[in-house]
Motif scaffolding. Sequence first.
Motif, PDB file in Angstrom:
ATOM      1  N   LYS A 186       0.838  -1.195   0.000  1.00 58.77           N
ATOM      2  CA  LYS A 186       0.000   0.000   0.000  1.00 58.77           C
ATOM      3  C   LYS A 186       0.877   1.251   0.000  1.00 58.77           C
ATOM      4  O   LYS A 186       0.609   2.218  -0.711  1.00 58.77           O
ATOM      5  CB  LYS A 186      -0.912  -0.004   1.229  1.00 58.77           C
ATOM      6  N   MET A 187       1.945   1.225   0.791  1.00 49.64           N
ATOM      7  CA  MET A 187       2.843   2.381   0.868  1.00 49.64           C
ATOM      8  C   MET A 187       3.604   2.590  -0.431  1.00 49.64           C
ATOM      9  O   MET A 187       3.933   3.715  -0.787  1.00 49.64           O
ATOM     10  CB  MET A 187       3.830   2.236   2.034  1.00 49.64           C
ATOM     11  N   LEU A 188       3.854   1.510  -1.168  1.00 43.33           N
ATOM     12  CA  LEU A 188       4.512   1.648  -2.465  1.00 43.33           C
ATOM     13  C   LEU A 188       3.681   2.542  -3.380  1.00 43.33           C
ATOM     14  O   LEU A 188       4.204   3.448  -4.028  1.00 43.33           O
ATOM     15  CB  LEU A 188       4.736   0.285  -3.100  1.00 43.33           C
ATOM     16  N   THR A 189       2.380   2.310  -3.394  1.00 44.73           N
ATOM     17  CA  THR A 189       1.482   3.143  -4.200  1.00 44.73           C
ATOM     18  C   THR A 189       1.500   4.592  -3.720  1.00 44.73           C
ATOM     19  O   THR A 189       1.557   5.526  -4.518  1.00 44.73           O
ATOM     20  CB  THR A 189       0.049   2.594  -4.137  1.00 44.73           C
ATOM     21  N   VAL A 190       1.474   4.776  -2.408  1.00 48.04           N
ATOM     22  CA  VAL A 190       1.486   6.123  -1.823  1.00 48.04           C
ATOM     23  C   VAL A 190       2.796   6.837  -2.137  1.00 48.04           C
ATOM     24  O   VAL A 190       2.812   8.051  -2.389  1.00 48.04           O
ATOM     25  CB  VAL A 190       1.272   6.037  -0.285  1.00 48.04           C
ATOM     26  N   CYS A 191       3.894   6.092  -2.173  1.00 44.85           N
ATOM     27  CA  CYS A 191       5.226   6.688  -2.325  1.00 44.85           C
ATOM     28  C   CYS A 191       5.704   6.790  -3.771  1.00 44.85           C
ATOM     29  O   CYS A 191       6.744   7.410  -4.029  1.00 44.85           O
ATOM     30  CB  CYS A 191       6.237   5.899  -1.507  1.00 44.85           C
ATOM     31  N   GLU A 192       4.972   6.217  -4.710  1.00 48.60           N
ATOM     32  CA  GLU A 192       5.402   6.273  -6.111  1.00 48.60           C
ATOM     33  C   GLU A 192       5.692   7.687  -6.593  1.00 48.60           C
ATOM     34  O   GLU A 192       6.704   7.914  -7.274  1.00 48.60           O
ATOM     35  CB  GLU A 192       4.382   5.585  -7.013  1.00 48.60           C
ATOM     36  N   PRO A 193       4.853   8.684  -6.252  1.00 44.51           N
ATOM     37  CA  PRO A 193       5.175  10.048  -6.690  1.00 44.51           C
ATOM     38  C   PRO A 193       6.503  10.564  -6.125  1.00 44.51           C
ATOM     39  O   PRO A 193       7.202  11.333  -6.785  1.00 44.51           O
ATOM     40  CB  PRO A 193       4.003  10.888  -6.163  1.00 44.51           C
ATOM     41  N   VAL A 194       6.862  10.124  -4.934  1.00 45.57           N
ATOM     42  CA  VAL A 194       8.139  10.533  -4.346  1.00 45.57           C
ATOM     43  C   VAL A 194       9.281   9.940  -5.155  1.00 45.57           C
ATOM     44  O   VAL A 194      10.221  10.640  -5.539  1.00 45.57           O
ATOM     45  CB  VAL A 194       8.243  10.087  -2.868  1.00 45.57           C
ATOM     46  N   PHE A 195       9.207   8.652  -5.458  1.00 46.06           N
ATOM     47  CA  PHE A 195      10.254   8.002  -6.239  1.00 46.06           C
ATOM     48  C   PHE A 195      10.405   8.630  -7.616  1.00 46.06           C
ATOM     49  O   PHE A 195      11.519   8.717  -8.143  1.00 46.06           O
ATOM     50  CB  PHE A 195       9.973   6.501  -6.396  1.00 46.06           C
ATOM     51  N   SER A 196       9.300   9.064  -8.205  1.00 44.63           N
ATOM     52  CA  SER A 196       9.364   9.625  -9.561  1.00 44.63           C
ATOM     53  C   SER A 196      10.154  10.931  -9.615  1.00 44.63           C
ATOM     54  O   SER A 196      10.591  11.339 -10.688  1.00 44.63           O
ATOM     55  CB  SER A 196       7.954   9.830 -10.122  1.00 44.63           C
ATOM     56  N   GLY A 197      10.371  11.547  -8.471  1.00 42.62           N
ATOM     57  CA  GLY A 197      11.137  12.792  -8.441  1.00 42.62           C
ATOM     58  C   GLY A 197      12.641  12.591  -8.397  1.00 42.62           C
ATOM     59  O   GLY A 197      13.399  13.570  -8.354  1.00 42.62           O
ATOM     60  N   ILE A 201       2.985  10.998   7.441  1.00 47.03           N
ATOM     61  CA  ILE A 201       1.775  11.793   7.208  1.00 47.03           C
ATOM     62  C   ILE A 201       0.607  10.880   6.859  1.00 47.03           C
ATOM     63  O   ILE A 201      -0.506  11.056   7.357  1.00 47.03           O
ATOM     64  CB  ILE A 201       2.018  12.851   6.106  1.00 47.03           C
ATOM     65  N   TRP A 202       0.848   9.875   6.017  1.00 44.92           N
ATOM     66  CA  TRP A 202      -0.221   8.952   5.647  1.00 44.92           C
ATOM     67  C   TRP A 202      -0.754   8.232   6.881  1.00 44.92           C
ATOM     68  O   TRP A 202      -1.968   8.090   7.048  1.00 44.92           O
ATOM     69  CB  TRP A 202       0.281   7.947   4.609  1.00 44.92           C
ATOM     70  N   ILE A 203       0.150   7.768   7.754  1.00 45.44           N
ATOM     71  CA  ILE A 203      -0.274   7.078   8.982  1.00 45.44           C
ATOM     72  C   ILE A 203      -1.067   8.020   9.878  1.00 45.44           C
ATOM     73  O   ILE A 203      -2.103   7.628  10.428  1.00 45.44           O
ATOM     74  CB  ILE A 203       0.946   6.499   9.725  1.00 45.44           C
ATOM     75  N   GLU A 204      -0.631   9.260  10.003  1.00 39.94           N
ATOM     76  CA  GLU A 204      -1.356  10.221  10.832  1.00 39.94           C
ATOM     77  C   GLU A 204      -2.759  10.471  10.300  1.00 39.94           C
ATOM     78  O   GLU A 204      -3.715  10.610  11.051  1.00 39.94           O
ATOM     79  CB  GLU A 204      -0.589  11.539  10.909  1.00 39.94           C
TER      80      GLU A 204
END
Length: 68
Positions: free
Chosen positions: A23-34, A60-63
């Motif tokens: 699930k976090m991979l999907t959330v973090c994909e935009p970060v990796f793309s940078g 932030i996602w967990i919060e």
Amino acid sequence: MENSLIVCYTIMADEELRPFALKMLTVCEPVFSGYELADDFAYGHEFDHLHTELAGTISIWIEENGLQ
């Protein structure tokens, strides 16, 4: 922020970690793309920036969503 990640690991059972990581991979994909990931990426200052940005994104996602 990283305390959230430590708490996440300590309160989640091992069988819950894989689905959460996916699930976090999907959330973090935009970060990796940078970032341009190359063979020597781990040795540059950009690696530290990526690590900090990923930790912040996950915290932030967990919060906002809790541990699901």
